[in-house]
Design a protein around this motif. Structure first.
Motif, PDB file in Angstrom:
ATOM      1  N   LEU A   1     -19.032 -46.011 -63.322  1.00 33.41           N
ATOM      2  CA  LEU A   1     -18.502 -44.670 -63.122  1.00 33.41           C
ATOM      3  C   LEU A   1     -16.982 -44.666 -63.208  1.00 33.41           C
ATOM      4  O   LEU A   1     -16.383 -43.720 -63.748  1.00 33.41           O
ATOM      5  N   GLY A   2     -16.336 -45.716 -62.704  1.00 32.44           N
ATOM      6  CA  GLY A   2     -14.881 -45.795 -62.794  1.00 32.44           C
ATOM      7  C   GLY A   2     -14.394 -45.791 -64.230  1.00 32.44           C
ATOM      8  O   GLY A   2     -13.399 -45.132 -64.565  1.00 32.44           O
ATOM      9  N   HIS A   3     -15.086 -46.519 -65.099  1.00 37.17           N
ATOM     10  CA  HIS A   3     -14.730 -46.507 -66.525  1.00 37.17           C
ATOM     11  C   HIS A   3     -14.921 -45.109 -67.112  1.00 37.17           C
ATOM     12  O   HIS A   3     -14.095 -44.636 -67.901  1.00 37.17           O
ATOM     13  N   GLN A   4     -16.013 -44.440 -66.727  1.00 35.39           N
ATOM     14  CA  GLN A   4     -16.267 -43.099 -67.248  1.00 35.39           C
ATOM     15  C   GLN A   4     -15.205 -42.109 -66.782  1.00 35.39           C
ATOM     16  O   GLN A   4     -14.714 -41.287 -67.563  1.00 35.39           O
ATOM     17  N   GLN A   5     -14.838 -42.177 -65.504  1.00 36.79           N
ATOM     18  CA  GLN A   5     -13.783 -41.298 -64.990  1.00 36.79           C
ATOM     19  C   GLN A   5     -12.496 -41.472 -65.784  1.00 36.79           C
ATOM     20  O   GLN A   5     -11.833 -40.493 -66.152  1.00 36.79           O
ATOM     21  N   ALA A   6     -12.123 -42.722 -66.038  1.00 35.81           N
ATOM     22  CA  ALA A   6     -10.888 -43.003 -66.774  1.00 35.81           C
ATOM     23  C   ALA A   6     -10.976 -42.520 -68.211  1.00 35.81           C
ATOM     24  O   ALA A   6      -9.999 -41.995 -68.763  1.00 35.81           O
TER      25      ALA A   6
END
Length: 216
Positions: free
Chosen positions: A28-33
């Protein structure tokens, strides 16, 4: 106009209980970024100067945003909160919480003990942290053109303490509020940096992305 936009990294490993395990983005962190990077490009935001800390989660966030070749500066790294919390538990018997609600009380208590030199042998003193944040932001603010800085919530809360004159408890409350991949902008007004944006998440406001609005 020259200004600094601070970005908190994407969601990291929320199950971690130490510095090394925490220091990587979740899917999810990669997607947010990625969504943040797309938003900045779609809205025509251009940052000729790009910086990040040297932690894995900072570098991964910048990469997933699609920004090129950020300047890596150790002064932009997060405090070692897990280390401070472990020391406080060992030295003062303050149990490290396991949920976000517990951190609401734990974070200001830890910051206060740290500031008052009540934690023996910390990774850095509160004053050293305060000094490095002030120095790196002053240096970046003196450059030409807008700058974007990928960093962490603790550093952003210290930046807000410095530009708003917050006490340590208020700084801790600010730290608790800061969301993953949120935007915080500082403009130079007169001789000082002043906040003009705090905790903005325009890339996560659509109804189908609100699930991605995370603090931990």
């Amino acid at each position: 106009m020259s200004h600094i936009t601070l970005v908190r990294h994407g969601q990291a490993n929320t199950a971690a209980r130490d510095e090394v395990s925490y220091d990587k983005l979740s899917p999810l962190g990669h997607q947010q970024a990625s969504w943040l990077g797309a938003h900045l490009r779609d809205t025509g935001n251009h940052y000729p100067r790009v910086y990040c800390g040297t932690l894995v989660r900072h570098i991964e966030t910048a990469a997933s945003m699609g920004v090129a070749d950020p300047v890596r500066d150790v002064r932009l790294n997060e405090i070692e909160y897990f280390t401070l919390a472990k020391l406080l538990e060992e030295q003062k018997g303050v149990v490290v919480p396991k949920d976000r609600e517990g951190f609401v009380d734990h974070l200001p208590l830890t910051f206060a003990a740290w500031e008052n030199d009540e934690i023996d042998s910390p990774p850095e003193t509160f004053t050293e942290f305060e000094t490095r944040v002030r120095s790196v932001l002053a240096e970046i603010s003196q450059g030409s053109g807008p700058a974007i800085v990928v960093t962490s919530g603790g550093l952003i809360s210290m930046a807000m303490r410095q530009v708003l004159g917050l006490d340590t408890r208020s700084m801790a409350r600010v730290a608790l509020a800061i969301m993953n991949t949120s935007l915080h902008r500082l403009h130079t007004i007169g001789p000082d940096l002043s906040p003009v944006l705090f905790n903005a998440i325009p890339h996560l406001e659509a109804p189908d992305r609100q699930y991605a609005q995370t603090h931990l």
